[in-house]
Structures are given as C-alpha cells and as structure tokens.
Design a protein around this motif. Structure first.
Motif, PDB file in Angstrom:
ATOM      1  N   UNK A  41       0.811  -1.233   0.000  1.00  0.00           N
ATOM      2  CA  UNK A  41       0.000   0.000   0.000  1.00  0.00           C
ATOM      3  C   UNK A  41       0.842   1.280   0.000  1.00  0.00           C
ATOM      4  N   UNK A  42       2.148   1.163  -0.181  1.00  0.00           N
ATOM      5  CA  UNK A  42       2.988   2.368  -0.227  1.00  0.00           C
ATOM      6  C   UNK A  42       3.582   2.516  -1.624  1.00  0.00           C
ATOM      7  N   UNK A  43       3.788   3.778  -2.034  1.00  0.00           N
ATOM      8  CA  UNK A  43       4.363   3.992  -3.363  1.00  0.00           C
ATOM      9  C   UNK A  43       5.876   3.827  -3.316  1.00  0.00           C
ATOM     10  N   UNK A  44       6.294   2.629  -3.680  1.00  0.00           N
ATOM     11  CA  UNK A  44       7.705   2.235  -3.560  1.00  0.00           C
ATOM     12  C   UNK A  44       8.480   2.519  -4.850  1.00  0.00           C
ATOM     13  N   UNK A  45       9.680   3.110  -4.663  1.00  0.00           N
ATOM     14  CA  UNK A  45      10.609   3.267  -5.796  1.00  0.00           C
ATOM     15  C   UNK A  45      11.955   2.668  -5.399  1.00  0.00           C
ATOM     16  N   UNK A  46      12.406   1.698  -6.152  1.00  0.00           N
ATOM     17  CA  UNK A  46      13.745   1.153  -5.927  1.00  0.00           C
ATOM     18  C   UNK A  46      14.730   2.032  -6.682  1.00  0.00           C
ATOM     19  N   UNK A  47      15.806   2.440  -6.034  1.00  0.00           N
ATOM     20  CA  UNK A  47      16.834   3.218  -6.723  1.00  0.00           C
ATOM     21  C   UNK A  47      18.166   2.507  -6.558  1.00  0.00           C
ATOM     22  N   UNK A  48      18.732   2.139  -7.681  1.00  0.00           N
ATOM     23  CA  UNK A  48      19.982   1.407  -7.650  1.00  0.00           C
ATOM     24  C   UNK A  48      21.144   2.311  -8.050  1.00  0.00           C
ATOM     25  N   UNK A  49      22.346   1.917  -7.680  1.00  0.00           N
ATOM     26  CA  UNK A  49      23.534   2.724  -7.979  1.00  0.00           C
ATOM     27  C   UNK A  49      24.359   2.047  -9.076  1.00  0.00           C
ATOM     28  N   UNK A  70      11.297   1.674 -10.645  1.00  0.00           N
ATOM     29  CA  UNK A  70      12.720   1.742 -10.286  1.00  0.00           C
ATOM     30  C   UNK A  70      13.447   2.753 -11.144  1.00  0.00           C
ATOM     31  N   UNK A  71      14.585   3.190 -10.611  1.00  0.00           N
ATOM     32  CA  UNK A  71      15.425   4.153 -11.310  1.00  0.00           C
ATOM     33  C   UNK A  71      16.873   3.891 -10.903  1.00  0.00           C
ATOM     34  N   UNK A  72      17.776   4.665 -11.470  1.00  0.00           N
ATOM     35  CA  UNK A  72      19.193   4.476 -11.157  1.00  0.00           C
ATOM     36  C   UNK A  72      19.883   5.805 -10.989  1.00  0.00           C
ATOM     37  N   UNK A  73      20.853   5.844 -10.099  1.00  0.00           N
ATOM     38  CA  UNK A  73      21.722   7.012 -10.010  1.00  0.00           C
ATOM     39  C   UNK A  73      23.139   6.555 -10.351  1.00  0.00           C
ATOM     40  N   UNK A  74      23.926   7.503 -10.830  1.00  0.00           N
ATOM     41  CA  UNK A  74      25.317   7.191 -11.131  1.00  0.00           C
ATOM     42  C   UNK A  74      26.208   7.782 -10.057  1.00  0.00           C
ATOM     43  N   UNK A  95      15.367  10.215 -12.662  1.00  0.00           N
ATOM     44  CA  UNK A  95      14.402  10.948 -13.482  1.00  0.00           C
ATOM     45  C   UNK A  95      12.967  10.702 -12.997  1.00  0.00           C
ATOM     46  N   UNK A  96      12.743   9.595 -12.290  1.00  0.00           N
ATOM     47  CA  UNK A  96      11.424   9.314 -11.705  1.00  0.00           C
ATOM     48  C   UNK A  96      11.173  10.329 -10.586  1.00  0.00           C
ATOM     49  N   UNK A  97       9.919  10.792 -10.473  1.00  0.00           N
ATOM     50  CA  UNK A  97       9.578  11.742  -9.418  1.00  0.00           C
ATOM     51  C   UNK A  97       9.586  11.043  -8.048  1.00  0.00           C
ATOM     52  N   UNK A  98      10.370  11.539  -7.122  1.00  0.00           N
ATOM     53  CA  UNK A  98      10.473  10.864  -5.817  1.00  0.00           C
ATOM     54  C   UNK A  98       9.671  11.553  -4.720  1.00  0.00           C
ATOM     55  N   UNK A  99       9.113  12.723  -5.039  1.00  0.00           N
ATOM     56  CA  UNK A  99       8.391  13.483  -4.018  1.00  0.00           C
ATOM     57  C   UNK A  99       7.265  12.643  -3.401  1.00  0.00           C
ATOM     58  N   UNK A 100       7.292  12.543  -2.062  1.00  0.00           N
ATOM     59  CA  UNK A 100       6.305  11.770  -1.286  1.00  0.00           C
ATOM     60  C   UNK A 100       6.312  10.259  -1.534  1.00  0.00           C
ATOM     61  N   UNK A 101       7.328   9.775  -2.230  1.00  0.00           N
ATOM     62  CA  UNK A 101       7.430   8.325  -2.473  1.00  0.00           C
ATOM     63  C   UNK A 101       8.285   7.667  -1.380  1.00  0.00           C
ATOM     64  N   UNK A 102       8.162   6.355  -1.311  1.00  0.00           N
ATOM     65  CA  UNK A 102       8.973   5.577  -0.375  1.00  0.00           C
ATOM     66  C   UNK A 102      10.134   4.979  -1.155  1.00  0.00           C
ATOM     67  N   UNK A 103      11.317   5.536  -0.918  1.00  0.00           N
ATOM     68  CA  UNK A 103      12.481   5.141  -1.712  1.00  0.00           C
ATOM     69  C   UNK A 103      13.288   4.049  -0.989  1.00  0.00           C
ATOM     70  N   UNK A 104      13.651   3.045  -1.758  1.00  0.00           N
ATOM     71  CA  UNK A 104      14.544   2.008  -1.231  1.00  0.00           C
ATOM     72  C   UNK A 104      15.785   1.980  -2.118  1.00  0.00           C
ATOM     73  N   UNK A 105      16.907   2.339  -1.515  1.00  0.00           N
ATOM     74  CA  UNK A 105      18.177   2.393  -2.222  1.00  0.00           C
ATOM     75  C   UNK A 105      18.748   0.977  -2.283  1.00  0.00           C
ATOM     76  N   UNK A 106      18.997   0.498  -3.495  1.00  0.00           N
ATOM     77  CA  UNK A 106      19.433  -0.884  -3.695  1.00  0.00           C
ATOM     78  C   UNK A 106      20.906  -0.881  -4.089  1.00  0.00           C
ATOM     79  N   UNK A 107      21.765  -1.375  -3.189  1.00  0.00           N
ATOM     80  CA  UNK A 107      23.203  -1.297  -3.448  1.00  0.00           C
ATOM     81  C   UNK A 107      23.851  -2.668  -3.294  1.00  0.00           C
ATOM     82  N   UNK A 108      24.908  -2.880  -4.073  1.00  0.00           N
ATOM     83  CA  UNK A 108      25.592  -4.179  -4.019  1.00  0.00           C
ATOM     84  C   UNK A 108      26.295  -4.411  -2.682  1.00  0.00           C
TER      85      UNK A 108
END
Ligand code: IMP
Ligand code: MG
Length: 188
Positions: A41-49, A70-74, A95-108
């Motif tokens: 029930x939460x707006x989840x965005x996975x962000x990977x590096x 999901x999105x990626x940062x460099x 580039x995905x809008x993160x405002x008010x989203x639940x972000x999960x940073x996915x790292x190796x």
C-alpha cells in the motif's frame, strides 16, 4: 575468438566462492518477501547505484510482487582499484519523481559507506517520504568513512575484496553469477 567456455575461465580466476548463485537467489527471495510486507500500500521506488547495483536490482525488482517503479543514479568513488578514497561524485541523478514516495536504495555492497551516504543525501533533496537502504553485502569493518543504517542486509561478509554479481575488478567479473575472492596473482 571468444568461446562460451570463457565464462568458466572467469570462474577459474577465483581463489574461492563466498556465495553461490543459489544462495544469492534464495536470499533475494527472502528479502523481497520482507519488502513486500513493509511496503504494501505504499508507493515504492527502488533506486539502484550504477554500475554494481544493477544486477541486484534486476533480480530484486522481479522478485517483488507489489507494484513499484525503479530508477538508477550514477556514482563513482575515486581511489585505488580495490579501495575507496571516500570521495564520491554523482554522475547521474534520478528521473522518476520521488516526491512523497517511499524510496529504497538498492546497493551491491556496504563498504566504507561513502557512496551510500552521498547518494542518500542526494535522494533526500527530492523530498521523498522515506529513504531506506537495501544492501546485498555488508562488509565487516572496524572503521568506515560513514556509518549508515541499512534496513535490509543480504549477507554479512568479512573485510575482503570480492567480485561477481555486479562487483568488478577493473570492470571485469561483474557478469559472474556467484560472488568470490580473486586469486592473488590476478591483482599482484
Ligand atoms: P563504498 O566504499 O561503501 O563507498 O563503496 C564504493 C563502491 O566500491 C561500491 O559501490 C562498490 O562498487 C565498490 N566496492 C566496495 N567493496 C568492493 C569489493 O569488495 N569488490 C568490488 N567492489 C567493491
Ligand atoms: Mg567498482
């Protein structure tokens, strides 16, 4: 000419395997169940590096059955080939809008903490509801550049240099399905 047997020659460069493909697959499935439960029930965005985190992202996103994007940062950290200097440069924003989203940073890997600290700070600028971290590997270290809190940890490993499953040495070995330690003669 390269042949299909070249993949096994990559494997031959390993002194030993720390985590097999099967162990990684099983653990990612377990982590996905936790994430589904915590972010229902939460707006989840996975962000990977980039670049190391994308293999983990690709497997994790397909294991998670709740809707998410999901999105990626460099980010690149300077230093020697096997250790980080603690100086991190952002090379690409989301580039995905993160405002008010639940972000999960996915790292190796959580190593010195420098990369995770800088990327987390960058993501906070986008005003998400929360930013948590999911790291496949957690290196046991006495001292880090930055202590960051990791919500989901795949495996704790000793303080050794590992390759495979996205992690490289000189841009090689990212495509290994397992995670292992290189033979000394490879980097000496
Ligand atoms: P940091 O030191 O926590 O900032 O980690 C920076 C980056 O170094 C990580 O995102 C990895 O890409 C890389 N790294 C850290 N430890 C290892 C390792 O054992 N093998 C390969 N790459 C590593
Ligand atoms: Mg690297």
């Amino acid at each position: 000419m390269r042949h299909s047997s070249d993949k096994s020659s990559l494997q031959d460069d390993l002194e030993y395997v720390i985590l097999t493909e099967e162990q990684i697959r099983k653990r990612i499935a377990e982590m996905a169940r936790e994430i589904e439960r915590d972010y229902a029930e939460k707006e989840l965005v996975l962000v990977s590096i980039l670049k190391g985190g994308v293999i983990f992202l690709a497997d994790l996103t397909r294991e998670i059955s709740i809707p998410h994007s999901y999105d990626m940062v460099g980010a690149s950290s300077y230093g020697s080939q096997m250790s980080s200097s603690g100086q991190v440069t952002i090379t690409k924003d989301v580039t995905v809008l993160l405002k008010n989203k639940y972000v999960l940073l996915v790292e190796d890997i959580y190593d010195t903490g420098a990369t995770l600290k800088v990327v987390k700070d960058l993501l906070e600028v986008h005003s998400p509801r929360s930013v948590e971290i999911c790291a496949l590997l957690w290196k046991e270290k006495k001292k880090r550049h930055h202590e960051v809190s990791i919500k989901y940890i795949g495996f704790k490993i000793p303080d050794v240099f590992v390759v495979g499953y996205g992690l490289d040495y000189n841009e090689k070995y990212r495509n290994l399905r397992c995670i292992g330690v290189l033979k000394k003669e490879i980097y000496q």
